[in-house]
Design a protein around this motif. Structure first.
Motif, PDB file in Angstrom:
ATOM      1  N   GLY A 162       0.804  -1.211   0.000  1.00 56.78           N
ATOM      2  CA  GLY A 162       0.000   0.000   0.000  1.00 56.78           C
ATOM      3  C   GLY A 162       0.839   1.263   0.000  1.00 56.78           C
ATOM      4  N   PRO A 163       0.182   2.430   0.051  1.00 57.68           N
ATOM      5  CA  PRO A 163       0.883   3.713  -0.025  1.00 57.68           C
ATOM      6  C   PRO A 163       1.344   4.236   1.326  1.00 57.68           C
ATOM      7  CG  PRO A 163      -1.479   4.077  -0.071  1.00 57.68           C
ATOM      8  CD  PRO A 163      -1.285   2.583   0.004  1.00 57.68           C
ATOM      9  N   VAL A 164       2.447   5.008   1.284  1.00 57.84           N
ATOM     10  CA  VAL A 164       2.906   5.785   2.440  1.00 57.84           C
ATOM     11  C   VAL A 164       3.092   7.207   1.931  1.00 57.84           C
ATOM     12  CG1 VAL A 164       4.500   5.932   4.371  1.00 57.84           C
ATOM     13  CG2 VAL A 164       4.214   3.750   3.169  1.00 57.84           C
ATOM     14  N   VAL A 165       2.412   8.152   2.560  1.00 61.96           N
ATOM     15  CA  VAL A 165       2.337   9.522   2.047  1.00 61.96           C
ATOM     16  C   VAL A 165       2.698  10.501   3.152  1.00 61.96           C
ATOM     17  CG1 VAL A 165       0.836  11.213   0.921  1.00 61.96           C
ATOM     18  CG2 VAL A 165       0.456   8.771   0.523  1.00 61.96           C
ATOM     19  N   SER A 166       3.497  11.498   2.827  1.00 60.94           N
ATOM     20  CA  SER A 166       3.849  12.528   3.800  1.00 60.94           C
ATOM     21  C   SER A 166       3.289  13.875   3.363  1.00 60.94           C
ATOM     22  CB  SER A 166       5.364  12.621   3.951  1.00 60.94           C
ATOM     23  OG  SER A 166       5.962  13.131   2.776  1.00 60.94           O
ATOM     24  N   GLY A 167       3.277  14.814   4.311  1.00 64.31           N
ATOM     25  CA  GLY A 167       2.837  16.169   4.005  1.00 64.31           C
ATOM     26  C   GLY A 167       3.411  17.140   5.019  1.00 64.31           C
ATOM     27  N   ARG A 168       3.367  18.415   4.706  1.00 69.77           N
ATOM     28  CA  ARG A 168       3.885  19.427   5.635  1.00 69.77           C
ATOM     29  C   ARG A 168       3.048  19.488   6.914  1.00 69.77           C
ATOM     30  NH1 ARG A 168       7.841  22.779   4.234  1.00 69.77           N
ATOM     31  NH2 ARG A 168       8.553  22.744   2.076  1.00 69.77           N
ATOM     32  N   THR A 169       1.757  19.202   6.784  1.00 70.23           N
ATOM     33  CA  THR A 169       0.870  19.170   7.936  1.00 70.23           C
ATOM     34  C   THR A 169       0.074  17.877   7.895  1.00 70.23           C
ATOM     35  OG1 THR A 169      -1.032  20.174   6.838  1.00 70.23           O
ATOM     36  CG2 THR A 169       0.613  21.687   7.766  1.00 70.23           C
ATOM     37  N   LEU A 170      -0.625  17.586   8.976  1.00 75.80           N
ATOM     38  CA  LEU A 170      -1.466  16.392   9.033  1.00 75.80           C
ATOM     39  C   LEU A 170      -2.562  16.459   7.968  1.00 75.80           C
ATOM     40  CD1 LEU A 170      -2.158  13.751  10.400  1.00 75.80           C
ATOM     41  CD2 LEU A 170      -3.285  15.043  12.227  1.00 75.80           C
TER      42      LEU A 170
END
Length: 211
Positions: A162-170
Motif C-alpha cells: 500500500g501507499p505511504v504519504v507525507s505532508g507538511r501538515t497532518l
C-alpha cells in the motif's frame, strides 16, 4: 497546534478515512510531528476507533514516552521524517483499495508507479511515486529503501502492501493520501487506453506554482 489539538485532529481524520473505506480492521497508521517529538497511532488499533489520550507519544529520538504502544511500523514513519526534514510534518500509511491494487500489478514503472494523469495528483503527491520492493509488514529492513526514495519523493508505494504519504501538515498528508487513491482509481480505469499524460513542462509549471 499543541499536542492535544494535534491528537484530536488525528483521531478525527483517521475516523473519516475509516468511514470512507480507506482502511479496514486494524490496517494503516498515521503519525504527526509535535514540538517535542511525534504522535503515532497505537499498534493493532483501528483508525475508526482511536482515542486521543491513547495515541502513542514519541520523543524526538522516537522513543516511546506516553500513550499506548506505537505502531510496529514506526520505522516507516521515522524514515520519512529523517529523509524530508522540515518538509514532513505528518505521515499516512493506508491499505486503501485502489492504491494497493496498483501495488500488486507486475508491470509498473518502479520510478513512478502512477504517471501524472491529473494536476491535483502532481500538486498533492508530487512528480513521481516510487514503487518499492516487497517487504513483510513490520520488517524494519524496508526503512533504508523508504529513506532513499523519500529524499526525492513525498510518497511511495510499497509493493503488494500500500501507499505511504507525507505532508507538511497532518491535513496535507491526509489530502495527499486521498488524492493518491483517486489517481490509482483513474490509473486502473485507464489501463490499456493510452491516456494523455501531463507533459514534463506542465508538471514543472504545477510544482513551480503550487510547490
Amino acid at each position: 497546534m499543541n499536542a492535544e489539538e494535534t491528537s484530536a485532529l488525528l483521531v478525527e481524520l483517521a475516523a473519516s478515512l475509516f468511514r470512507r473505506g480507506y482502511s479496514v480492521g486494524s490496517a494503516g497508521n498515521i503519525s504527526a510531528r509535535i514540538d517535542d517529538g511525534y504522535l503515532i497511532t497505537p499498534t493493532n488499533s483501528s483508525l475508526g476507533r482511536l482515542q486521543p489520550e491513547r495515541i502513542a507519544r514519541l520523543d524526538a529520538a522516537f522513543r516511546h514516552v506516553g500513550g499506548d504502544r506505537p505502531s510496529k511500523e514506526v520505522f516507516m514513519h521515522r524514515a520519512f521524517y529523517e529523509a524530508r526534514g522540515a518538509a514532513c510534518g505528518a505521515v499516512v500509511h493506508l491499505h486503501s483499495t485502489m492504491a494497493t491494487a496498483v501495488a500488486c500489478l507486475p508491470d509498473l514503472d518502479a520510478a513512478t508507479a502512477i504517471p501524472p494523469l491529473t494536476p491535483y495528483f502532481v500538486m498533492r503527491v508530487g512528480r513521481s511515486l516510487p514503487l518499492l520492493p516487497y517487504y513483510r509488514p513490520g520488517d524494519a529492513a524496508m526503512a533504508p529503501a523508504i529513506r532513499d526514495a523519500a529524499r526525492a519523493a513525498p510518497a511511495v508505494l510499497l509493493a503488494n502492501h500500500g501507499p505511504v504519504v507525507s505532508g507538511r501538515t497532518l491535513l496535507d498528508a491526509v489530502h495527499a493520501a486521498e488524492e493518491l487513491e483517486e489517481a490509482a482509481r483513474l490509473f486502473l480505469l485507464l489501463r490499456g487506453a493510452s491516456p494523455r499524460l501531463l507533459t514534463p513542462a506542465q508538471v514543472d509549471e504545477l510544482l513551480a506554482t503550487f510547490g
